[in-house]
Design an enzyme around this catalytic site. Structure first.
Site, PDB file in Angstrom:
ATOM      1  N   ARG A 224       0.832  -1.235   0.021  1.00 20.12           N
ATOM      2  CA  ARG A 224      -0.182   0.009  -0.202  1.00 20.12           C
ATOM      3  C   ARG A 224       1.036   1.200  -0.046  1.00 20.12           C
ATOM      4  O   ARG A 224       1.909   1.314   0.666  1.00 20.12           O
ATOM      5  CB  ARG A 224      -0.877   0.006   1.075  1.00 20.12           C
ATOM      6  N   HIS A 272      -0.164  -0.897 -10.004  1.00 16.75           N
ATOM      7  CA  HIS A 272      -0.604  -1.543  -9.074  1.00 16.75           C
ATOM      8  C   HIS A 272      -0.993  -2.935  -9.591  1.00 16.75           C
ATOM      9  O   HIS A 272      -2.159  -3.470  -9.645  1.00 16.75           O
ATOM     10  CB  HIS A 272      -1.932  -0.916  -8.545  1.00 16.75           C
TER      11      HIS A 272
END
Length: 309
Positions: A224, A272
């Site tokens: 994250r 991502h």
């Protein structure tokens, strides 16, 4: 009744079809269908819109179509008595191992330097770094982190690991607790973040902790974005205290076109994609868990609201 939702209409229709095939005895709808809110007791979701869950007064269970659940844990429209489950691996482990291996090798073999030299038509071999001399610290030793740590050990690297609670892995110097983290960082050539985002891990790698890394170290963030203070990371790269960063995640996604990471010579960006959900694996795992829950059997992937994962 079970509702399926993802942001993309074609994707949620695909998942709807797959879940109906996997569990023909269950009733599934997606958020585009006509249904009564009072019929929904289970939701299978990825990135639901704001207040999505508030309409389902009889909701008892939520299955996330991913391993990261920080956004779901932080929501205000989920009642305290609703059980939340995340995916465990579901094909993501092998992908994450590949991604981290690539990042470590990119730093070890100094490919970022060769890219720069190529731009300037310079033939300049760099000193050799052997795997046995490279110290890799894996932050987060859950399902994915453990697989990554074991793979790096098999590749011959000197591997350490840190997690909230003590985890024992053969060949890995593991530790827990914040004082131990500081010590591990002083001895890491490459730091790999695979931590969940919680109130305890937000900005864990701040300016002070980044300064503990040896000069010339590298960062790989595949968990994250907010685990790392991005401004502190940028400063460390600009000051050439850190040599390289492979970043797959960011505090705000997608990354703004004006962000200095995009054109930084020491940064490699991916959107991502380090470990994406494999639909077939996700459907199989969630379908099995739905059946286990109906039989009253324990289910893997239960999320602890207090810890955040």
């Amino acid at each position: 009744m079970i509702i399926v939702h993802t942001p993309d209409a074609d994707e949620r229709r695909f998942y709807l079809q797959q879940f109906r095939l996997a569990l023909p005895g269950k009733s599934f709808v997606c958020s585009d269908d006509d249904y009564s809110n009072d019929e929904i007791d289970t939701a299978i979701v990825w990135r639901p819109p704001p207040d999505f869950f508030a309409q389902f007064k009889k909701l008892k269970t939520i299955f996330a179509l991913g391993a990261g659940v920080d956004a779901l844990v932080a929501r205000k429209d989920i009642a305290d008595d609703v059980a939340l489950y995340r995916l465990c691996d579901a094909g993501m482990g092998a992908q994450m191992v590949e991604y981290v291996r690539y990042g470590v090798l990119h730093w070890q073999r100094q490919m970022y330097r060769y890219q720069h030299l190529q731009l300037h038509q310079r033939w300049l071999p760099q000193p050799v770094r052997l795997a046995a001399d490279v110290r890799v610290c894996v932050l987060g030793l859950g399902e994915l982190g453990e697989q990554v740590a074991k793979a790096l050990v098999a590749d011959g690297y000197r591997v350490s690991g840190w997690s909230r609670t003590m985890t024992v892995i053969d060949g890995v110097h593991a530790a827990s607790g914040l004082p131990a983290l500081d010590e591990l960082l002083t001895q890491a050539d490459v730091v790999v973040s695979l931590l969940p985002l919680t109130t305890q891990t937000k900005y864990l790698l701040d300016s002070r902790r980044l300064s503990l890394l040896p000069e010339g170290a590298a960062i790989i963030n595949a968990s994250r974005g907010a685990i790392i203070d991005e401004n502190a990371l940028l400063n460390a790269l600009n000051e050439e205290r850190l040599e390289f960063a492979l970043l797959d995640v960011f505090e705000h996604e997608p990354l703004a076109a004006s962000h200095p990471f995009w054109n930084h010579p020491r940064v490699m960006i991916t959107p991502h994609v380090a470990a994406v959900t494999i639909a077939e694996e996700a459907v199989k795992q969630i379908a099995e868990n739905i059946e286990k829950r109906a039989r009253g059997e324990p289910i893997d992937g239960v999320v602890d609201g207090k810890s955040g994962y």
